[in-house]
Scaffold this motif. Structure first.
Motif, PDB file in Angstrom:
ATOM      1  N   LEU A 225       0.838  -1.207   0.000  1.00 39.18           N
ATOM      2  CA  LEU A 225       0.000   0.000   0.000  1.00 39.18           C
ATOM      3  C   LEU A 225       0.866   1.248   0.000  1.00 39.18           C
ATOM      4  CD1 LEU A 225      -2.707   1.482   0.261  1.00 39.18           C
ATOM      5  CD2 LEU A 225      -2.666   1.008   2.707  1.00 39.18           C
ATOM      6  N   ILE A 240      -9.538  -1.137  -2.100  1.00 37.98           N
ATOM      7  CA  ILE A 240      -8.950  -1.921  -1.009  1.00 37.98           C
ATOM      8  C   ILE A 240      -9.840  -3.136  -0.769  1.00 37.98           C
ATOM      9  CG2 ILE A 240      -7.985  -1.907   1.310  1.00 37.98           C
ATOM     10  CD1 ILE A 240      -6.707   0.191  -0.498  1.00 37.98           C
ATOM     11  N   GLY A 242      -8.406  -6.353   0.347  1.00 33.40           N
ATOM     12  CA  GLY A 242      -7.926  -7.147   1.466  1.00 33.40           C
ATOM     13  C   GLY A 242      -6.580  -6.647   1.923  1.00 33.40           C
ATOM     14  N   MET A 243      -6.184  -7.052   3.117  1.00 32.95           N
ATOM     15  CA  MET A 243      -4.872  -6.676   3.665  1.00 32.95           C
ATOM     16  C   MET A 243      -4.301  -7.896   4.373  1.00 32.95           C
ATOM     17  SD  MET A 243      -5.131  -2.757   4.991  1.00 32.95           S
ATOM     18  CE  MET A 243      -5.593  -1.438   3.846  1.00 32.95           C
ATOM     19  N   THR A 253       0.317  -0.552  10.537  1.00 34.71           N
ATOM     20  CA  THR A 253       0.819  -0.356   9.185  1.00 34.71           C
ATOM     21  C   THR A 253       1.573   0.970   9.143  1.00 34.71           C
ATOM     22  OG1 THR A 253      -0.994  -1.594   8.208  1.00 34.71           O
ATOM     23  CG2 THR A 253       0.100   0.008   6.786  1.00 34.71           C
ATOM     24  N   GLU A 254       2.827   0.924   8.698  1.00 31.26           N
ATOM     25  CA  GLU A 254       3.624   2.159   8.632  1.00 31.26           C
ATOM     26  C   GLU A 254       3.571   2.710   7.223  1.00 31.26           C
ATOM     27  OE1 GLU A 254       7.531   2.090  10.109  1.00 31.26           O
ATOM     28  OE2 GLU A 254       6.901   1.516  12.118  1.00 31.26           O
ATOM     29  N   LEU A 255       3.039   3.890   7.097  1.00 35.26           N
ATOM     30  CA  LEU A 255       2.903   4.510   5.777  1.00 35.26           C
ATOM     31  C   LEU A 255       3.761   5.778   5.725  1.00 35.26           C
ATOM     32  CD1 LEU A 255      -0.950   4.047   5.243  1.00 35.26           C
ATOM     33  CD2 LEU A 255       0.908   2.618   4.365  1.00 35.26           C
ATOM     34  N   ARG A 256       4.786   5.750   4.878  1.00 33.28           N
ATOM     35  CA  ARG A 256       5.638   6.937   4.731  1.00 33.28           C
ATOM     36  C   ARG A 256       5.075   7.906   3.705  1.00 33.28           C
ATOM     37  NH1 ARG A 256      10.068   7.026   7.421  1.00 33.28           N
ATOM     38  NH2 ARG A 256      10.560   5.091   8.487  1.00 33.28           N
ATOM     39  N   ILE A 258       1.659   8.449   2.975  1.00 36.44           N
ATOM     40  CA  ILE A 258       0.220   8.688   3.091  1.00 36.44           C
ATOM     41  C   ILE A 258      -0.150  10.129   2.746  1.00 36.44           C
ATOM     42  CG2 ILE A 258       0.396   9.032   5.596  1.00 36.44           C
ATOM     43  CD1 ILE A 258      -2.636   7.517   3.810  1.00 36.44           C
ATOM     44  N   ILE A 268      -9.006   6.427  -1.848  1.00 33.32           N
ATOM     45  CA  ILE A 268      -8.838   5.083  -1.290  1.00 33.32           C
ATOM     46  C   ILE A 268     -10.214   4.604  -0.865  1.00 33.32           C
ATOM     47  CG2 ILE A 268      -7.765   3.732   0.565  1.00 33.32           C
ATOM     48  CD1 ILE A 268      -5.548   5.880   0.672  1.00 33.32           C
TER      49      ILE A 268
END
Lengths: 329, 329
Positions: A225, A240, A242-243, A253-256, A258, A268
């Motif tokens: 993602l 979206i 599934g995860m 979840t680490e999102l750099r 976003i 999204i």
């Protein structure tokens, strides 16, 4: 003696075989309007992991000690309904068992298409509809778009690849390992990213998508993602679905990337396929056409025997399957 | 002597006064079609942080050593255009300086409303339009929705609160400190969350929104976004306007609740206000109506003197402002 898998205990993180128990099922005589079905094919799907938790969601949790549920295809072997006769092949939701007794209203005949019965548990069933409505309606993919799909060797992802190609998109798929990547490309994908090759996905995707991506179909979450956010073009649409990365880990979840949603006006949108149940006719019409034109390939990973159902399910989380994971009874 | 602020160096993380330099500006004589404007009010806004980085975005980066840009309101003091006369109050984008020389095409008369001129830099200008289009069009807020807005004491957030109340929504705002929270409630918010009180926002929001939230208007990102994901109702809409938490830190955003987008079918949509520039008439019509009905309150935090412009800007990131942060010259 009929048997069924029950949830013995709720998993904490990755499920194990100990979370399941095989029990004997009563074989009641049929009430008026009921049918008895010998299941031939069972489906296991990643979304079932959510039902193992005791939390409110879009489907209720599996109850401890009760037979689990899921899609199944079987043969009617006894009927007290005028809708079905012994020998009819049908589909229903009383999976995870070898024999089902159901009111006729909970049983559907198989669609009249030229396909093996188990296809209605995969590309021509719920996973196929998930791919179709997620790609074309939720993400609004259109000709010329660059589409990135994660878990592209899975049941849903492999169908996304093929529908996207049928629609004239440029397609990039991710899969684990060189063999699966080769298969994804054989389905028509213009590029495949091996997420197990040690390269950060954000880097691999940047190399594969020099002009960015317009659509992301997410089956994985996490780093996938974030990579999609990093390389999204203006007005990109993310469906979206599934995860699988998140279902068992419990980690954040680490999102750099976003904050790119703002400047790039990314949309999204989460979805579940049952919201599109009343539009199934569109799906069968288009899939039927693409089948006739030779644009759809189906792959199955088949595990034999009811006893192996939990193994098949657990295999989804280690990527054991190419295409649809099925249990044959 | 006219003066302007330039970007002296690009910040790494939180900007400091050393990143700015005040320079003398040439005062050219006017070419045909140009006007000279004595700026009276300058705006500083969080989005300007993005322009301090040398990365491609929806607005180009500020150039090192060049006068910075931003919204400004001023008085025409010399004109070689038949569109403007000395004494006209106008707005334009040559801020961060005390005097601007511009072609008339880059200068707009102030809208004809009963408001102070500086209001067109805030609630009746870009921040107000951001609130209006983000809330009503991007997030599609409607009567009866529960709306959560972060940074609700800021220029955009405080306007979101008031428009949402005018539309019949239930409104929860977050702000830093008891005084700002009291002000947010005085604007009509049904509840205010103090994000500085030591309670995790996910917990505070759960207490304030017993029935969940339908709309989230995000100015902050980070923990606020995660809390909104945790408490989003089915088919909730998130309008992502800004992520002030992310602009300076460079750290990844940790989201524990991102997988809720699937089951709850959440829509997350980034936007920038200039996409709605051709719909400004709707904004002025509705805002004019609400002003007449006494439904809009405006608060300003005014810093005096061009020299203080960087201080005003930096104050945005420590939450120094209640309502619109402005520089008065």
């Amino acid at each position: 003696m009929a048997r069924a898998w029950t949830l013995a205990s709720r998993p904490n993180g990755m499920p194990t075989a100990a979370n399941f128990a095989l029990i004997d099922l009563d074989q009641p005589s049929l009430a008026e309007g009921e049918v008895r079905i010998a299941n031939r094919w069972l489906t296991v799907d990643p979304y079932m992991r959510g039902r193992m938790n005791d939390v409110k969601s879009y489907t209720p949790p599996f109850a401890i000690g009760e037979p689990m549920q899921g899609g199944a295809v079987g043969e009617v072997i006894e009927s007290r309904s005028d809708q079905f006769k012994p020998g009819n092949m049908v589909q229903h939701f009383a999976g995870w068992r070898d024999e089902a007794v159901l009111p006729a209203a909970q049983v559907q005949p198989l669609p009249k298409m030229e396909a093996d019965p188990q296809a209605y548990l995969g590309q021509l069933g719920m996973p196929g509809m998930t791919a179709y409505f997620g790609l074309l309606h939720v993400a609004a993919a259109k000709e010329g778009d660059t589409v990135f799909v994660s878990a592209a060797a899975g049941a849903v992802g492999s169908t996304v690849v093929q529908i996207a190609k049928a629609k004239g998109c440029h397609v990039i798929g991710s899969a684990g390992g060189a063999e699966k990547c080769a298969w994804v490309q054989s389905l028509g994908a213009d590029a495949a990213i091996d997420y197990k090759d040690g390269t950060p996905i954000v880097k691999s995707l940047g190399q594969a998508a020099r002009n960015g991506i317009d659509v992301y179909f997410d089956n994985v979450g996490g780093d996938h993602l974030d990579a999609a956010l990093a390389h999204a073009n203006d007005r990109a649409r993310f469906a979206i679905c599934g995860m699988i990365d998140v279902y068992n880990s419990g980690a954040a979840t680490e999102l750099r990337y976003i904050a790119r949603v703002i400047g790039a006006r990314i949309r999204i949108q989460g979805f579940i396929v049952s919201d599109f149940a009343d539009r199934a006719a569109e799906f069968y019409r288009d899939m039927g056409g693409w089948m006739k034109d030779g644009k759809l390939t189906r792959e199955e990973t088949v595990v034999e025997g009811l006893e192996k159902t939990p193994d098949a399910f657990l295999g989804l989380f280690s990527g054991d399957n190419k295409g649809k994971m099925l249990v044959k009874i």
